[in-house]
Design a protein around this motif. Structure first.
Motif, PDB file in Angstrom:
ATOM      1  N   LEU A 184     -15.523  -8.239  70.724  1.00 40.01           N
ATOM      2  CA  LEU A 184     -15.773  -9.343  69.796  1.00 40.01           C
ATOM      3  C   LEU A 184     -16.374 -10.557  70.509  1.00 40.01           C
ATOM      4  CD1 LEU A 184     -12.551  -9.113  67.602  1.00 40.01           C
ATOM      5  CD2 LEU A 184     -14.897  -8.695  66.829  1.00 40.01           C
ATOM      6  N   ARG A 185     -15.898 -10.845  71.692  1.00 39.85           N
ATOM      7  CA  ARG A 185     -16.404 -12.005  72.436  1.00 39.85           C
ATOM      8  C   ARG A 185     -17.854 -11.826  72.869  1.00 39.85           C
ATOM      9  NH1 ARG A 185     -10.613 -12.943  75.461  1.00 39.85           N
ATOM     10  NH2 ARG A 185      -9.876 -14.565  74.024  1.00 39.85           N
ATOM     11  N   LYS A 186     -18.322 -10.594  72.807  1.00 38.96           N
ATOM     12  CA  LYS A 186     -19.734 -10.319  73.074  1.00 38.96           C
ATOM     13  C   LYS A 186     -20.550 -10.275  71.778  1.00 38.96           C
ATOM     14  CE  LYS A 186     -19.068  -7.651  77.340  1.00 38.96           C
ATOM     15  NZ  LYS A 186     -19.267  -6.312  77.986  1.00 38.96           N
ATOM     16  N   GLY A 187     -19.914 -10.681  70.663  1.00 34.90           N
ATOM     17  CA  GLY A 187     -20.599 -10.638  69.373  1.00 34.90           C
ATOM     18  C   GLY A 187     -20.609  -9.265  68.766  1.00 34.90           C
ATOM     19  N   GLY A 188     -19.637  -8.426  69.133  1.00 34.85           N
ATOM     20  CA  GLY A 188     -19.633  -7.033  68.719  1.00 34.85           C
ATOM     21  C   GLY A 188     -19.047  -6.780  67.342  1.00 34.85           C
ATOM     22  N   LEU A 189     -19.053  -5.499  66.993  1.00 36.89           N
ATOM     23  CA  LEU A 189     -18.561  -5.010  65.710  1.00 36.89           C
ATOM     24  C   LEU A 189     -17.357  -4.114  65.986  1.00 36.89           C
ATOM     25  CD1 LEU A 189     -19.161  -4.603  62.590  1.00 36.89           C
ATOM     26  CD2 LEU A 189     -20.571  -2.654  63.278  1.00 36.89           C
ATOM     27  N   VAL A 190     -16.197  -4.450  65.389  1.00 35.43           N
ATOM     28  CA  VAL A 190     -14.998  -3.661  65.636  1.00 35.43           C
ATOM     29  C   VAL A 190     -14.332  -3.305  64.310  1.00 35.43           C
ATOM     30  CG1 VAL A 190     -14.646  -4.905  67.813  1.00 35.43           C
ATOM     31  CG2 VAL A 190     -13.302  -5.539  65.801  1.00 35.43           C
ATOM     32  N   GLY A 191     -13.509  -2.268  64.341  1.00 37.30           N
ATOM     33  CA  GLY A 191     -12.808  -1.834  63.141  1.00 37.30           C
ATOM     34  C   GLY A 191     -11.328  -1.669  63.397  1.00 37.30           C
ATOM     35  N   ILE A 192     -10.519  -2.078  62.418  1.00 39.37           N
ATOM     36  CA  ILE A 192      -9.083  -1.860  62.516  1.00 39.37           C
ATOM     37  C   ILE A 192      -8.569  -1.330  61.174  1.00 39.37           C
ATOM     38  CG2 ILE A 192      -8.735  -3.622  64.295  1.00 39.37           C
ATOM     39  CD1 ILE A 192      -7.640  -5.468  62.179  1.00 39.37           C
ATOM     40  N   LEU A 193      -7.484  -0.571  61.238  1.00 36.79           N
ATOM     41  CA  LEU A 193      -6.823  -0.061  60.039  1.00 36.79           C
ATOM     42  C   LEU A 193      -5.704  -1.039  59.691  1.00 36.79           C
ATOM     43  CD1 LEU A 193      -6.717   3.623  61.233  1.00 36.79           C
ATOM     44  CD2 LEU A 193      -7.989   2.823  59.249  1.00 36.79           C
ATOM     45  N   PRO A 194      -5.861  -1.834  58.640  1.00 39.25           N
ATOM     46  CA  PRO A 194      -4.933  -2.939  58.392  1.00 39.25           C
ATOM     47  C   PRO A 194      -3.637  -2.554  57.691  1.00 39.25           C
ATOM     48  CG  PRO A 194      -6.611  -2.915  56.697  1.00 39.25           C
ATOM     49  CD  PRO A 194      -6.956  -1.794  57.650  1.00 39.25           C
ATOM     50  N   ASP A 195      -3.505  -1.293  57.246  1.00 39.64           N
ATOM     51  CA  ASP A 195      -2.349  -0.926  56.442  1.00 39.64           C
ATOM     52  C   ASP A 195      -1.312  -0.116  57.216  1.00 39.64           C
ATOM     53  OD1 ASP A 195      -4.081   1.189  56.669  1.00 39.64           O
ATOM     54  OD2 ASP A 195      -3.969   1.819  54.585  1.00 39.64           O
ATOM     55  N   GLN A 196      -1.368  -0.168  58.543  1.00 41.65           N
ATOM     56  CA  GLN A 196      -0.359   0.512  59.342  1.00 41.65           C
ATOM     57  C   GLN A 196       0.824  -0.423  59.570  1.00 41.65           C
ATOM     58  OE1 GLN A 196      -2.990   1.561  62.649  1.00 41.65           O
ATOM     59  NE2 GLN A 196      -2.721   3.714  62.147  1.00 41.65           N
ATOM     60  N   VAL A 197       2.030   0.102  59.450  1.00 38.41           N
ATOM     61  CA  VAL A 197       3.216  -0.712  59.678  1.00 38.41           C
ATOM     62  C   VAL A 197       3.356  -0.988  61.177  1.00 38.41           C
ATOM     63  CG1 VAL A 197       5.725  -0.847  59.437  1.00 38.41           C
ATOM     64  CG2 VAL A 197       4.354   0.289  57.679  1.00 38.41           C
ATOM     65  N   PRO A 198       3.444  -2.258  61.587  1.00 41.61           N
ATOM     66  CA  PRO A 198       3.554  -2.551  63.017  1.00 41.61           C
ATOM     67  C   PRO A 198       4.886  -2.100  63.586  1.00 41.61           C
ATOM     68  CG  PRO A 198       3.882  -4.547  61.721  1.00 41.61           C
ATOM     69  CD  PRO A 198       3.443  -3.479  60.762  1.00 41.61           C
ATOM     70  N   ASN A 199       4.851  -1.579  64.799  1.00 41.71           N
ATOM     71  CA  ASN A 199       6.082  -1.207  65.478  1.00 41.71           C
ATOM     72  C   ASN A 199       6.816  -2.456  65.938  1.00 41.71           C
ATOM     73  OD1 ASN A 199       5.575   1.587  65.241  1.00 41.71           O
ATOM     74  ND2 ASN A 199       4.292   1.561  67.078  1.00 41.71           N
ATOM     75  N   ARG A 200       8.074  -2.291  66.254  1.00 43.44           N
ATOM     76  CA  ARG A 200       8.878  -3.409  66.721  1.00 43.44           C
ATOM     77  C   ARG A 200       8.214  -4.070  67.936  1.00 43.44           C
ATOM     78  NH1 ARG A 200      14.160  -4.649  65.847  1.00 43.44           N
ATOM     79  NH2 ARG A 200      14.494  -2.614  64.867  1.00 43.44           N
ATOM     80  N   GLY A 201       8.067  -5.368  67.896  1.00 42.58           N
ATOM     81  CA  GLY A 201       7.475  -6.099  69.010  1.00 42.58           C
ATOM     82  C   GLY A 201       5.965  -6.233  68.944  1.00 42.58           C
ATOM     83  N   GLN A 202       5.305  -5.537  67.977  1.00 39.45           N
ATOM     84  CA  GLN A 202       3.850  -5.597  67.884  1.00 39.45           C
ATOM     85  C   GLN A 202       3.352  -6.797  67.082  1.00 39.45           C
ATOM     86  OE1 GLN A 202       2.573  -1.755  66.370  1.00 39.45           O
ATOM     87  NE2 GLN A 202       2.152  -1.027  68.444  1.00 39.45           N
ATOM     88  N   GLY A 203       4.216  -7.440  66.352  1.00 42.23           N
ATOM     89  CA  GLY A 203       3.811  -8.597  65.570  1.00 42.23           C
ATOM     90  C   GLY A 203       3.560  -8.250  64.120  1.00 42.23           C
TER      91      GLY A 203
END
Length: 271
Positions: A184-203
């Protein structure tokens, strides 16, 4: 040792099934998936229970019959996604590209990229999400997170399939997050799956989803805060009767840019 052999055999069977099914026309794959799901639904008591609980919470206005029909239809669509993965990973690249009937909303994404603006694509587990990375990686440098399955055979196929159009896979851990930040800091394109339940400690924070409080990952607001990236959603929707897919890009809910994590998470879920 027996457990290891059993796991290897299971992985081999899954991979072999994908190789075989990938050779079928897309309409046949989807028809097969729906019929298998209809048979499996009789025994999928856990999945049925979860679906009914969620439908009762989120769609109280529907009748019992409508909820039952919707739960089965959802299970069948998930089966289609699973079966089609072999098609996306193994069928000739041009054949997979040709299965895209339309791509809408991409103009804003490309405009941001051409201006060297970092972009995050939110791609939830809806439709054939594997197509999103396949298509974007074919035309642009695309980096996305990856959680390895237990089976070594499936893992090898998954990694090869997901990277065969040039996609960059990063692990779903702190090192992987660092990889996303770097891109991202290089102006890139990234993808994330937003509907995954975070594990303990992941935020994670509780944010409304269909009117219900849901544990929602805070990875996106953290990435936005650090990189000022633009955020879009994307889904690959199925055309009826195996006629292909439509990729739909849309700007994310404006709340995803909030410095408040609860509000940003609400924006993710609204998107």
């Amino acid at each position: 040792m027996f457990k290891s052999v059993k796991s290897s055999l299971k992985g081999w069977l899954v991979v072999s099934s994908w190789w075989l099914v990938a050779k079928l026309p897309l309409a046949w794959q989807q028809a097969l998936a729906k019929q298998l799901a209809k048979l499996a639904w009789r025994f999928a008591k856990r999945e049925e229970h979860i679906s009914q609980v969620n439908l009762n919470l989120c769609f109280k206005e529907l009748s019992t019959t409508e909820k039952e029909d919707l739960a089965l239809a959802s299970f069948q669509q998930q089966a289609c996604t699973l079966v089609e993965m072999g098609y996306v990973w193994l069928a000739p690249k041009q054949k997979v590209l040709n299965s895209l009937v339309s791509v809408s909303g991409i103009e804003e994404v490309l405009a941001a990229q051409d201006a060297k603006q970092p972009v995050i694509i939110l791609a939830p587990h809806l439709g054939q999400w594997e197509l999103i990375a396949f298509w974007l990686s074919y035309y642009r440098n695309f980096t996305f997170m990856y959680s390895p399955p237990d089976s070594k055979q499936v893992d090898a196929l998954m990694r090869a399939g997901r990277s065969r159009t040039g996609g960059q896979l990063v692990a779903a851990d702190l090192k992987g997050v660092a990889g996303l930040l770097k891109a991202l800091r290089k102006g890139g394109l990234v993808g994330i799956l937003p509907d995954q339940v975070p594990n303990r400690g992941q935020g994670g924070v509780l944010a409304p989803f269909f009117g219900q409080p849901a544990l929602t990952a805070t990875l996106l607001p953290k990435l936005v805060e650090k990189t000022k990236a633009q955020v879009f959603t994307c889904v690959a929707l199925r055309e009826p009767q195996g006629k292909g897919f439509n990729l739909v890009f849309q700007p994310a809910d404006a709340r995803v840019y909030s410095a408040n994590e609860e509000e940003a998470a609400a924006g993710v879920n609204a998107s």
